[in-house]
Design an enzyme around this catalytic site. Structure first.
Site, short mmCIF file in Angstrom:
data_model
loop_
_atom_site.label_atom_id
_atom_site.label_comp_id
_atom_site.label_asym_id
_atom_site.label_seq_id
_atom_site.Cartn_x
_atom_site.Cartn_y
_atom_site.Cartn_z
N ASP A 147 31.52 37.40 41.67
CA ASP A 147 31.43 36.47 42.79
C ASP A 147 31.11 35.07 42.26
OD1 ASP A 147 30.89 35.34 45.50
OD2 ASP A 147 30.97 37.44 46.11
N HIS B 294 33.89 33.41 41.01
CA HIS B 294 34.51 32.63 42.08
C HIS B 294 34.15 31.16 42.00
CE1 HIS B 294 34.92 36.47 44.80
NE2 HIS B 294 35.56 36.56 43.64
#
Length: 406
Positions: A216, A239
């Site tokens: 993430d 991310h």
């Protein structure tokens, strides 16, 4: 002989000074801890914490070499002194039974403390079993953050390695004056919600010189964050560095005065990202500076996404109310893994305002990349490639200006 006596006196004085500065040492082994990786050490850790926290002078909470298994462990203040060192030479490991952490939501949490310095250590969140449960759509607990600091001030965190957290690795929540330096954070690129460092409702946080690769966000910036400085971060996989997601709640504190400087992204799904929920909100993001970033095969090097709506639940066909303004992109270079390297997808009801771009050089497969703008207003200067699609903030024409948006 006199010379030797002088040296002995000097070193004794130095040792005394170190003792006076750092105080007594409270080893977890003195309170029943076992470094076998099997026994639950949470009670022993809490006893050692109570001792150092109750001391009137500075002290060191010490974890020696070895494997120390921990169930959820809360370290509460306020303490009698404001200079506590947590020195971790060993490995702190979670139980593979993820159900032990579901109710607490953390492995270690420091709450309402001041003047704490957490040094070194290795935390293994043993998150793979929970990730597999979630991937299988099973009945799973939400998961645990590995290390949380909440309602605290004057905190330093240095030299820590965190691996395989069930959820966020490090959380800084409602804190003031926090310095984070020299961390290494890793988890599988497919691990869900394993943000490296998450900051929210906090002021005066500095994050530097760290390597983060997770499933993430490498660093996520939540509502209520002010005066945040991020510098010299290597991110990937993951991310990217994200402001948001913002605007999940109708009433929400904003994010302001954030600087992200001299960062490198490698193979991440985003680089520099701002995202908000597609729903009404009082939230905002302003005074954001991205200065110096290198992109190595990054899917979305520069992106603002104001249409975030997971599974189209509760926010479909709505516009984000989060106001995004005064965002600067300077000295951004490298390669995009997608043709649209700059994507400003802003809200129709709350357009992005005051975006500035300068010295941006992004390519796609050896060719110039492309840019896309939707309700995005600002200006560019210097060399900008792909060419800016921003509209002047004074323009009355708010049509979508897109260059072959994909």
């Amino acid at each position: 002989m006199a010379h030797n006596s002088f040296l002995l006196s000097f070193f004794l004085s130095l040792a005394l000074l170190i003792h006076l500065v750092n105080g007594a040492t409270f080893s977890v082994m003195s309170y029943g801890a076992k470094a076998d990786g099997v026994a639950d050490n949470s009670a022993a850790f809490q006893k050692a914490w109570l001792a150092v926290c109750s001391a009137s002078q500075a002290g060191t909470f010490y974890v020696p070499s070895g494997q120390f298994l921990l169930h959820p462990t809360l370290f509460s203040g306020p303490c009698k002194n404001s200079k506590i060192i947590v020195q971790v030479d060993g490995n702190l490991v979670a139980s593979p039974d993820y159900n032990l952490y579901g109710a607490a939501g953390y492995i270690m949490k420091f709450n309402n403390v001041q003047g704490l310095s957490f040094q070194g250590g290795y935390i293994d969140g043993k998150g793979s079993a929970l990730w597999a449960c979630k991937a299988g759509k099973g009945s799973c607990p939400y998961g645990a953050r590995s290390l949380v600091f909440s309602n605290s001030r004057d905190i330093t965190l240095t030299g820590l390695t965190s691996v395989n957290s069930e959820l966020f690795h490090i959380v800084i929540d409602t804190c003031t004056n926090v310095k984070v330096d020299g961390l290494k954070i890793t988890a599988s690129s497919t691990s869900p919600n394993t943000d490296g460092i998450h900051v929210e409702q906090s002021t005066g946080v500095t994050i530097t010189n760290s390597n983060i690769g997770t499933g993430d966000d490498c660093i996520s910036i939540g509502s209520g964050t002010q005066n945040l400085w991020i510098e010299k971060i290597a991110c990937g996989p993951g991310h990217g560095i994200s402001v948001g997601s913002l605007g999940k709640d109708a009433q929400e504190a904003g994010v302001q005065n954030v600087t992200v400087k001299n960062v490198v992204f490698t193979g991440s799904t985003n680089g520099l990202r701002i995202k908000s929920w597609a729903k009404s909100s009082t939230g905002f993001a302003k005074g954001i500076v991205f200065d110096g970033a290198t992109m190595n095969n990054v899917d979305n090097p520069i992106i603002i996404d104001q249409h975030y709506c997971p599974d189209n639940q509760g926010c479909s066909n709505q516009n984000s109310g989060v106001k995004i303004s005064q965002v600067t992109y300077n000295n951004i270079k490298g390669t995009s893994a997608t043709q649209v390297a700059v994507d400003f997808s802003c809200s129709a009801s709350a357009p992005c305002q005051g975006i500035k771009m300068s010295n941006v050089q992004l390519t796609y497969k050896g060719n110039p990349a492309k840019a896309s703008c939707d309700h995005a207003f600002g200006s560019s200067s210097g060399s900008v490639s792909p060419p800016s699609c921003l509209q002047s903030s004074s323009s009355s024409n708010r049509r979508l200006m897109s260059f072959d948006r994909l």
